[in-house]
Design an enzyme around this catalytic site. Sequence first.
Site, PDB file in Angstrom:
ATOM      1  N   ASP A 141       0.817  -1.467  -0.399  1.00 40.36           N
ATOM      2  CA  ASP A 141       0.151  -0.176  -0.008  1.00 40.36           C
ATOM      3  C   ASP A 141       0.379   1.513  -0.100  1.00 40.36           C
ATOM      4  O   ASP A 141       2.020   1.654  -0.719  1.00 40.36           O
ATOM      5  CB  ASP A 141      -1.115   0.341   1.010  1.00 40.36           C
ATOM      6  N   HIS A 209      -3.593   5.985   3.432  1.00 39.26           N
ATOM      7  CA  HIS A 209      -4.479   4.958   2.668  1.00 39.26           C
ATOM      8  C   HIS A 209      -4.464   3.390   4.141  1.00 39.26           C
ATOM      9  O   HIS A 209      -5.039   2.654   3.740  1.00 39.26           O
ATOM     10  CB  HIS A 209      -4.266   4.951   1.210  1.00 39.26           C
ATOM     11  N   SER A 534     -10.898  -0.551  -1.431  1.00 40.21           N
ATOM     12  CA  SER A 534      -9.737  -0.852  -0.961  1.00 40.21           C
ATOM     13  C   SER A 534      -9.921  -0.630   0.507  1.00 40.21           C
ATOM     14  O   SER A 534      -9.401  -1.524   1.159  1.00 40.21           O
ATOM     15  CB  SER A 534      -8.894   0.875  -0.925  1.00 40.21           C
TER      16      SER A 534
END
Length: 761
Positions: A141, A209, A534
């Site tokens: 990520d 994220h 996600s």
Amino acid sequence: MTQSMNLRLFFFIFTLTVIPITRSSSSDDYQPYIVLMDKSMMPSPFSNHHNWYTSLLSSLTDEEPAKHLYTYNHVMDGFSAVLTKSQLERLEKMSGHLATFEDQLGQLHTTHTPKFLGLKKHAGLWPISGFGEDMIIGILDTGIWPESESFHDKGMSEIPSRWRGACEAENFCNKKLIGARSFSQGMKHLKENISTTDDYDSPRDFEGHGTHTSSTAAGNRVQSADYFGYAKGTATGIAPKARLAMYKVLFLDNSYDAAASDTLAGMDQAIEDGVDLMSLSLGFDETRFYQNPIAIGAFAAMEKGIFVSCSAGNAGPHPYTMLNGAPWITTVGAGTIDRDFVAYVTPGDQKYGILIGKSIFPQNLLVERVPIYYGYGNKSKEACDDGSLDPKDVQGKYIFCDGMSQTELETSGAAGAIFISESDDSKFLQPIDFNLPYVVLEPKVGHRLKNYIINTKNASISVKYGETLLDVKPAPQVADFSSRGPATRSPWILKPDLLAPGVNILAAWAPNRASAPIGDDYLLSDYKLVSGTSMASPHVVGIASLLKSTHRDWSPAAIRSAMMTTADILDNNRSIIMDMTFGEPGTPLDYGAGHVNPNKAMDPGLIYDIKPQDYINYLCAINYTRHQIQIISKQSEIDCSNATLDLNYPSFMLVLNNTNTTRSTFQRVLTNVGTSSSSYRAVVDTPPTGMNIVVKPSVISFEGKYSTAKFEVIVDVDITDAPPAVYGYFGNCGYLSWFEVNGTHVVRSPIVSAIASARPP
Ligand SMILES: *[C@@H]1O[C@H](CO)[C@@H](O)[C@H](O)[C@H]1NC(C)=O
Ligand SMILES: *[C@@H]1O[C@H](CO)[C@@H](O)[C@H](O)[C@H]1NC(C)=O
Ligand SMILES: *[C@@H]1O[C@H](CO)[C@@H](O)[C@H](O)[C@H]1NC(C)=O
Ligand SMILES: *[C@@H]1O[C@H](CO)[C@@H](O)[C@H](O)[C@H]1NC(C)=O
Ligand SMILES: *[C@@H]1O[C@H](CO)[C@@H](O)[C@H](O)[C@H]1NC(C)=O
Ligand SMILES: *[C@@H]1O[C@H](CO)[C@@H](O)[C@H](O)[C@H]1NC(C)=O
Ligand SMILES: *[C@@H]1O[C@H](CO)[C@@H](O)[C@H](O)[C@H]1NC(C)=O
Ligand SMILES: *[C@@H]1O[C@H](CO)[C@@H](O)[C@H](O)[C@H]1NC(C)=O
Ligand SMILES: *[C@@H]1O[C@H](CO)[C@@H](O)[C@H](O)[C@H]1NC(C)=O
């Protein structure tokens, strides 16, 4: 042979961000390539293949040196390097060279979800699995924010001695976060620079994220996490005792990008380090599997028993938008949860009552008797569209809009806005940036307010923000943005596999920067509500780690089978899971086998297992050449003598290709993972019009653990009198359930037909 490897990373925050692929700005004549080599051709003087590769590269003299980036040991035999065209040509003529891919750039794609998923502290999968103790989850990520409270290591035992990973940054790791590495070599050669102000060339997360996905999968317990007052509670990951290892492959230049070479290097290293599971919330263009780095890397992981889950993509609700559709990947779509964030809107005239709308404006704010302006403004334009509002009409007022255009509001000086959600049929709201004081009303409620405004001089409203509703029904529903099946590259396997929570998920965030602008002020938060597939993949990898911790001998296919055959197809209102786009029942092309149910997956009764050779038999049947299969499997001998499209998958898929009728015969094998002998009886649920399903034999028996039983499903589809309903691509769907005789296990699989010719260009 030079092929392209396009990458698209999925990144989704409130609004869907699809960033177009831009070509590299660096010189076309000196760029990174991924080179596959035949290891058996290594000349004997070399002690290892890394030395062989670097020696090959140093022999390629030119104006620019051939620059080695990574050697790959697990995901493939080969390396990546920056080469000129002439160096590449010479390399491709050398003995041992198998294939070359251009390393292209593509772009980016809780407090409550454990409870929603039924995880309980004192019963079921959580305590039985030891909360995932000693499972190691690798996340690829944007990096990780190690100081986040979610990654504290209170209560964690010593790091398993089998761990070979490392932390590439000082003071980063502890007994929870046990690895953190960064892979930016390919990126640096594709894009000129990684941002020095808005990213770190290290495992640290600037974006947030990766911190979010990591803490969702395996964040430790944190008391009283919230997002500006919403969603208050104890934040915990799905597997609170599992370990985390971050492999940063996403970097900011203009947008969040990952290079294929970096992604392969991250997966290669994760395998080397000894992760048990991997989650990737990013996706490349859905090229053929031998051109797709995640498909290639995931195959190597699968062969080593590593479970890999990936996000399905955020390109829904259209058909054939599925990414990461390789059959050895667990592909996860996003659903809503039973929690809503609302605001109460009270019109100035009390007879209109109190109206409830959705809002996650990050402030516990009460706005009293503010004038409201009906924003049709310039009548030649749609309400609230760009240029339709005159600041002098709306300054300091609330605007009421029929649609959900936002840009105009931010420049018009309005104090806030009330929208009617777009579709009359839609019970659910489109994703929208709620950082401004916005409230979204369902059409029925919205029209009430509109009546009040139209019929009232100097209309005004009061708005109370900051309310959280729980036990909202119906939930889950398929998020409109969640990518839909069939899988473009292999429509003979149903994708997605599963649905998991992916809408307004609260998890840790990088607190380095504002997550919520309010006027000119910016609020910082350690936790953030985010939506996207996600967010769904880390839920599934967390559950898979609990299952693997409980059943050490289960293969990745067995873990997926357990989750699929026990998944819920009914919502919390006992109806088929809805598709939020249409407010209609969804189909397995939207939600796969259903919404994951961890406690049931712990004890599935039977599983459909798949071995690496079975996937190769499948690749043979979709007519990949031996050379192409070799790229994926790395085996020097490819045996295609048992080629078949009929993978032992826990779902059944038929493809109508310019025909109205088709028949498929599926051969399947079930393995008993219960401890005693048992019998199961086949029941076909809701046999749909135009689909006829016969199961032979209709009763199967097992002698104790690991005994197997074969059966056959013959499905006839005729859509002549039953034209497809949704979008013209969906034919029909039924379910085959094996009911345990004198027992409680039910092993359910969807049977789906789809129309290949309806595939969009
Ligand atoms: C890349 O970084 C260098 C050195 O910091 C700078 O001079 C150059 O303008 C940057 N290029 C781009 C495209 O931002
Ligand atoms: C309304 O919008 C049209 C098209 O942009 C523009 O030509 C016209 O001048 C506008 N009228 C007013 C009153 O602003
Ligand atoms: C509406 O507001 C204007 C300007 O503030 C005021 O003059 C007028 O009396 C108000 N009308 C009503 C019906 O309240
Ligand atoms: C729950 O199900 C009932 C019966 O099917 C239906 O009438 C009702 O509208 C549903 N409620 C919601 C909130 O969808
Ligand atoms: C593969 O090739 C065979 C022989 O040409 C053909 O019959 C079959 O339909 C092909 N399979 C697929 C999945 O295209
Ligand atoms: C093909 O199937 C036969 C019969 O089941 C089996 O003996 C053989 O090992 C299989 N070969 C491969 C490569 O799977
Ligand atoms: C459908 O048929 C066309 C032409 O016959 C073929 O090119 C295509 O590969 C087929 N698609 C599938 C999914 O079988
Ligand atoms: C399929 O059925 C429709 C009627 O539903 C008919 O119009 C069409 O011609 C049929 N197509 C084929 C290929 O038989
Ligand atoms: C199920 O239970 C019934 C009644 O106890 C018994 O007759 C039957 O043999 C059992 N069947 C199996 C498969 O255990």
